[in-house]
Motif scaffolding. Sequence first.
Motif, PDB file in Angstrom:
ATOM      1  N   MET A   1     -16.492 -29.500  -5.505  1.00  0.00           N
ATOM      2  CA  MET A   1     -15.561 -30.131  -6.437  1.00  0.00           C
ATOM      3  C   MET A   1     -15.967 -31.604  -6.588  1.00  0.00           C
ATOM      4  N   ASN A   2     -16.173 -32.031  -7.840  1.00  0.00           N
ATOM      5  CA  ASN A   2     -16.546 -33.425  -8.070  1.00  0.00           C
ATOM      6  C   ASN A   2     -15.306 -34.317  -8.136  1.00  0.00           C
ATOM      7  N   LYS A   3     -15.530 -35.624  -8.295  1.00  0.00           N
ATOM      8  CA  LYS A   3     -14.417 -36.583  -8.281  1.00  0.00           C
ATOM      9  C   LYS A   3     -13.426 -36.344  -9.417  1.00  0.00           C
ATOM     10  N   LEU A   4     -13.919 -36.050 -10.613  1.00  0.00           N
ATOM     11  CA  LEU A   4     -13.018 -35.795 -11.743  1.00  0.00           C
ATOM     12  C   LEU A   4     -12.160 -34.559 -11.470  1.00  0.00           C
ATOM     13  N   GLN A   5     -12.789 -33.487 -11.030  1.00  0.00           N
ATOM     14  CA  GLN A   5     -12.051 -32.265 -10.739  1.00  0.00           C
ATOM     15  C   GLN A   5     -11.014 -32.501  -9.636  1.00  0.00           C
ATOM     16  N   HIS A   6     -11.392 -33.265  -8.630  1.00  0.00           N
ATOM     17  CA  HIS A   6     -10.467 -33.580  -7.538  1.00  0.00           C
ATOM     18  C   HIS A   6      -9.274 -34.392  -8.057  1.00  0.00           C
ATOM     19  N   ASP A  86     -19.756 -27.754 -13.240  1.00  0.00           N
ATOM     20  CA  ASP A  86     -20.355 -28.588 -12.211  1.00  0.00           C
ATOM     21  C   ASP A  86     -21.334 -29.545 -12.898  1.00  0.00           C
ATOM     22  N   PRO A  87     -21.033 -30.852 -12.905  1.00  0.00           N
ATOM     23  CA  PRO A  87     -21.907 -31.801 -13.610  1.00  0.00           C
ATOM     24  C   PRO A  87     -23.283 -31.945 -12.968  1.00  0.00           C
ATOM     25  N   LYS A  88     -23.449 -31.450 -11.764  1.00  0.00           N
ATOM     26  CA  LYS A  88     -24.775 -31.460 -11.143  1.00  0.00           C
ATOM     27  C   LYS A  88     -25.634 -30.323 -11.672  1.00  0.00           C
ATOM     28  N   GLN A  89     -24.993 -29.293 -12.225  1.00  0.00           N
ATOM     29  CA  GLN A  89     -25.712 -28.146 -12.771  1.00  0.00           C
ATOM     30  C   GLN A  89     -25.855 -28.201 -14.292  1.00  0.00           C
ATOM     31  N   ARG A  91     -25.028 -30.156 -18.247  1.00  0.00           N
ATOM     32  CA  ARG A  91     -24.704 -31.314 -19.077  1.00  0.00           C
ATOM     33  C   ARG A  91     -23.934 -30.802 -20.286  1.00  0.00           C
TER      34      ARG A  91
END
Length: 170
Positions: A1-6, A86-89, A91
């Motif tokens: 979970m990224n910061k935005l999702q959190h 997932d922004p790491k996966q 764009r």
Amino acid sequence: MNKLQHQLLKARSSAWNLWLLNFGLWRMVPFNRPHRLRIIAVDAETITIQAKNIRPNRNHIGGIHACLLATACEYVSGLSLLARLDPKQYRIILKSIGMTYHYQAKTDISVRFTVTDEWFEKEVIQPLRSSGKIFKEVSVDAFDTEGNHICTGKINWQIKSWEQVKTKPG
């Protein structure tokens, strides 16, 4: 979970975290700051934003500006997709936007967008697994405080795995 999702998760049950989320997004997306596009509700599937009928948001005849309505539709749909991607996966980038205006907004407006687990899996994740990139057009409606249907936005997003992103021509 990224910061935005959190932060979206925390904003579901806390007015303080909802305020913090809005404040952070105004800083991260400075274009939206003077317009005060504000998330007013977050739940598991739906995000609702509001645009006030304030001077920076009005056109020359006193209604909510058409471009602000387009921005609100783009903003809520993009944020809803980012809440699940997932922004790491992947764009996400706006490909195109088309608007149909139904009624002149003279009061505050709200824009709501819903992404269900089933829709997201079928329409976004499965196609991404097979091709690595998709174009996904979503429909977003805006309403004023009196319940009038103000506009419908057709927002076309390009969602692409970072492996397929080219940053240089050729």
